[in-house]
Write an enzyme that holds these catalytic residues in place. Structure first.
Site, mmCIF file in Angstrom:
data_model
loop_
_atom_site.group_PDB
_atom_site.id
_atom_site.type_symbol
_atom_site.label_atom_id
_atom_site.label_comp_id
_atom_site.label_asym_id
_atom_site.label_seq_id
_atom_site.Cartn_x
_atom_site.Cartn_y
_atom_site.Cartn_z
ATOM 1 N N GLN A 9 0.981 -1.686 -0.054
ATOM 2 C CA GLN A 9 0.453 -0.135 0.197
ATOM 3 C C GLN A 9 0.914 1.142 0.044
ATOM 4 O O GLN A 9 2.015 0.922 0.916
ATOM 5 C CB GLN A 9 -0.929 -0.311 1.374
ATOM 6 C CG GLN A 9 -1.971 0.714 1.310
ATOM 7 C CD GLN A 9 -3.517 0.344 2.258
ATOM 8 O OE1 GLN A 9 -3.347 -0.232 2.571
ATOM 9 N NE2 GLN A 9 -3.988 1.450 2.058
ATOM 10 N N SER A 87 4.071 -6.136 3.089
ATOM 11 C CA SER A 87 2.401 -6.365 3.813
ATOM 12 C C SER A 87 2.074 -7.337 2.173
ATOM 13 O O SER A 87 1.634 -7.944 2.371
ATOM 14 C CB SER A 87 2.229 -4.611 3.846
ATOM 15 O OG SER A 87 1.250 -4.763 4.694
ATOM 16 N N LEU A 88 0.634 -6.141 1.499
ATOM 17 C CA LEU A 88 0.228 -6.460 0.972
ATOM 18 C C LEU A 88 1.087 -7.692 0.190
ATOM 19 O O LEU A 88 0.085 -8.290 -0.507
ATOM 20 C CB LEU A 88 -0.737 -5.036 0.660
ATOM 21 C CG LEU A 88 -1.409 -5.437 -1.266
ATOM 22 C CD1 LEU A 88 -2.721 -6.116 -1.122
ATOM 23 C CD2 LEU A 88 -1.546 -4.396 -1.660
ATOM 24 N N ARG A 112 -9.538 -8.594 3.129
ATOM 25 C CA ARG A 112 -8.750 -7.741 4.070
ATOM 26 C C ARG A 112 -8.348 -6.064 3.779
ATOM 27 O O ARG A 112 -8.471 -5.702 5.001
ATOM 28 C CB ARG A 112 -7.381 -7.953 3.118
ATOM 29 C CG ARG A 112 -5.904 -7.630 4.215
ATOM 30 C CD ARG A 112 -4.711 -8.421 3.502
ATOM 31 N NE ARG A 112 -3.453 -7.893 4.607
ATOM 32 C CZ ARG A 112 -2.835 -6.848 4.169
ATOM 33 N NH1 ARG A 112 -2.695 -6.459 3.266
ATOM 34 N NH2 ARG A 112 -1.687 -7.216 4.932
ATOM 35 N N HIS A 196 -0.291 -3.357 11.361
ATOM 36 C CA HIS A 196 0.567 -4.172 12.118
ATOM 37 C C HIS A 196 0.724 -3.326 13.631
ATOM 38 O O HIS A 196 2.348 -3.673 13.603
ATOM 39 C CB HIS A 196 1.660 -3.739 10.941
ATOM 40 C CG HIS A 196 1.567 -4.855 9.394
ATOM 41 N ND1 HIS A 196 1.740 -5.599 8.654
ATOM 42 C CD2 HIS A 196 1.558 -3.676 7.878
ATOM 43 C CE1 HIS A 196 1.246 -5.609 7.596
ATOM 44 N NE2 HIS A 196 1.563 -4.890 7.388
ATOM 45 N N GLN A 245 0.010 -12.266 10.466
ATOM 46 C CA GLN A 245 0.710 -10.440 9.626
ATOM 47 C C GLN A 245 -0.040 -8.778 10.127
ATOM 48 O O GLN A 245 0.146 -7.932 9.697
ATOM 49 C CB GLN A 245 0.846 -11.208 8.203
ATOM 50 C CG GLN A 245 2.222 -9.856 7.385
ATOM 51 C CD GLN A 245 0.459 -9.570 5.676
ATOM 52 O OE1 GLN A 245 0.333 -8.756 6.017
ATOM 53 N NE2 GLN A 245 1.516 -9.536 4.680
#
Length: 305
Positions: A9, A87-88, A112, A196, A245
Site C-alpha cells: 500500500q 505487506s499487501l 483484508r 501492523h 501479519q
C-alpha cells in the site's frame, strides 16, 4: 539467482495498469475476471478514479494486487527462484507462487482491505516514519512513548528506516521524542489506521474465518514471508503467517537479507512505482535491482537481449 518482489500500500497512482489492460489480452482477461468476482469495477477506479478514491484502503489494496499480478503473469516464472511482497504484496507473491488461486486471492485481498479500513475506523490510530535511528535507541523510544498508549515498530523497511504504528497520542509522543533519541527525521504519515499493530486486532478474527474458507496449497516457489523473514513453502505455515501479519511487524529489511543469504543476486520489483527498489538498494548494495510497472517495461523484460 532472481527473485520477484511485490509492492504494498502506498504505491498506487491514478491510471495504474491501464496500458497493461490495453496492450495485453492476458492482462485484460485477468482484470475483467477480477471485476466479475468483486461485483464492481476496480479497473474503472484504477484507470479513471480520483487520487482520493484510489487511496481508500478497500480499493488501494485490490488495485495494487491486480496491477502487480497482471504484470507478473505476463512475465512468467522462468528463472524466478524466490518471491516476497511488502505487506499487501505478500498476497501477490503467494498467488504468483501457486499457493493461492487468483480467484481466492482477489476475494482475500478485498476482505483484508475492507476489514483493515473498518478496524481503522473502530480503533483510530496513526503511523509515523522514523529515519536514522539505531534499533536499540528505537526500543528505548517506543518504551517511553508507550506510557501514552499502544505503539510498536510496524515496518522494518531498511537499515535506519522504520515505521511505527499505534494510538495517536503514543505515536505523536514518539515523534516528539525522536530527535532527542538520535533520529534524523520523524514524521507522522497520512494513513487510515494503525496498520501492523494491535489496533488491527478487530480485523484478525474475521479475516481468519475468511481464510478458513480458502484453499491454500504448498508454494511452488518459496515465498520469504513478512512475519518470519524466511522462505516458506508449507501451506500450514503460510496460513498461520497471513493471520499474524495483520498485527505483526513487517520484517522487510530482514526478509531481503534472508533472500540474499539464500543466494538471490537479482531483485525485480513487479508492480506500480519503485518503492521496494529504493529500499533493497539500501539493504544490500551488491545486488542487482530493477522494476517492471508499465507495458513497455513488460515488453523489454520479455524480449531477449
Amino acid at each position: 539467482m532472481k527473485a520477484f518482489v511485490f509492492p504494498g500500500q502506498g504505491s498506487q497512482y491514478c491510471g495504474m495498469g491501464r496500458d497493461l489492460y490495453e496492450r495485453f489480452p492476458e492482462a485484460q482477461e485477468l482484470m475483467d475476471k477480477a471485476d466479475s468476482i468483486l461485483g464492481f469495477s476496480i479497473t474503472n477506479i484504477m484507470f479513471n478514479g480520483s487520487e482520493d478514491e484510489l487511496k481508500q484502503t478497500r480499493y488501494t489494496q485490490l488495485a495494487i494486487f491486480l496491477h502487480s499480478f497482471a504484470a507478473a503473469t505476463l512475465l512468467g516464472r522462468e528463472g524466478v527462484k524466490m518471491a516476497a511482497g511488502h505487506s499487501l504484496g505478500e498476497y501477490t507473491a503467494l498467488c504468483f507462487s501457486g499457493a493461492i488461486s487468483f480467484e481466492d486471492a482477489v476475494r482475500l485481498v478485498a476482505k483484508r482491505g475492507e476489514l483493515m479500513q473498518n478496524a481503522g475506523q473502530q480503533n483510530p490510530g496513526t503511523m509515523a516514519a522514523i529515519i536514522g535511528m539505531a534499533d536499540d535507541a528505537l526500543d528505548a523510544l517506543l518504551e517511553e512513548a508507550s506510557a501514552s498508549g499502544i505503539v510498536q515498530a510496524a515496518n522494518f523497511n531498511s537499515p535506519g528506516q522504520i515505521v511505527i504504528s499505534g494510538d495517536v497520542d503514543a505515536v505523536r509522543k514518539a515523534v516528539e521524542l525522536a530527535s532527542s533519541k538520535g533520529a534524523r527525521m520523524a514524521k507522522e504519515l497520512v494513513v487510515s489506521g494503525a496498520f501492523h499493530s494491535p489496533l488491527m486486532k478487530p480485523a484478525e478474527k474475521e479475516f481468519a474465518e475468511t481464510l478458513d474458507t480458502i484453499a491454500i496449497r504448498d508454494a511452488e516457489i518459496p515465498v520469504c514471508m513478512n512475519v518470519v523473514a524466511k522462505p516458506v513453502t508449507a501451506a500450514t505455515e503460510i496460513r498461520a503467517n497471513l493471520i499474524s501479519q495483520l498485527t505483526s511487524s513487517v520484517l522487510w529489511s530482514q526478509s531481503v537479507q534472508a533472500m540474499v543469504d539464500a543466494g538471490i543476486t537479482e531483485f525485480v520489483e513487479v508492480g506500480p512505482q519503485k518503492v521496494l527498489q529504493g529500499l533493497i538498494k539500501r539493504i544490500s548494495k551488491s545486488t542487482m535491482c530493477s522494476g517492471v510497472d508499465t507495458a513497455d517495461q513488460v515488453d523489454a523484460m520479455r524480449t531477449p537481449a
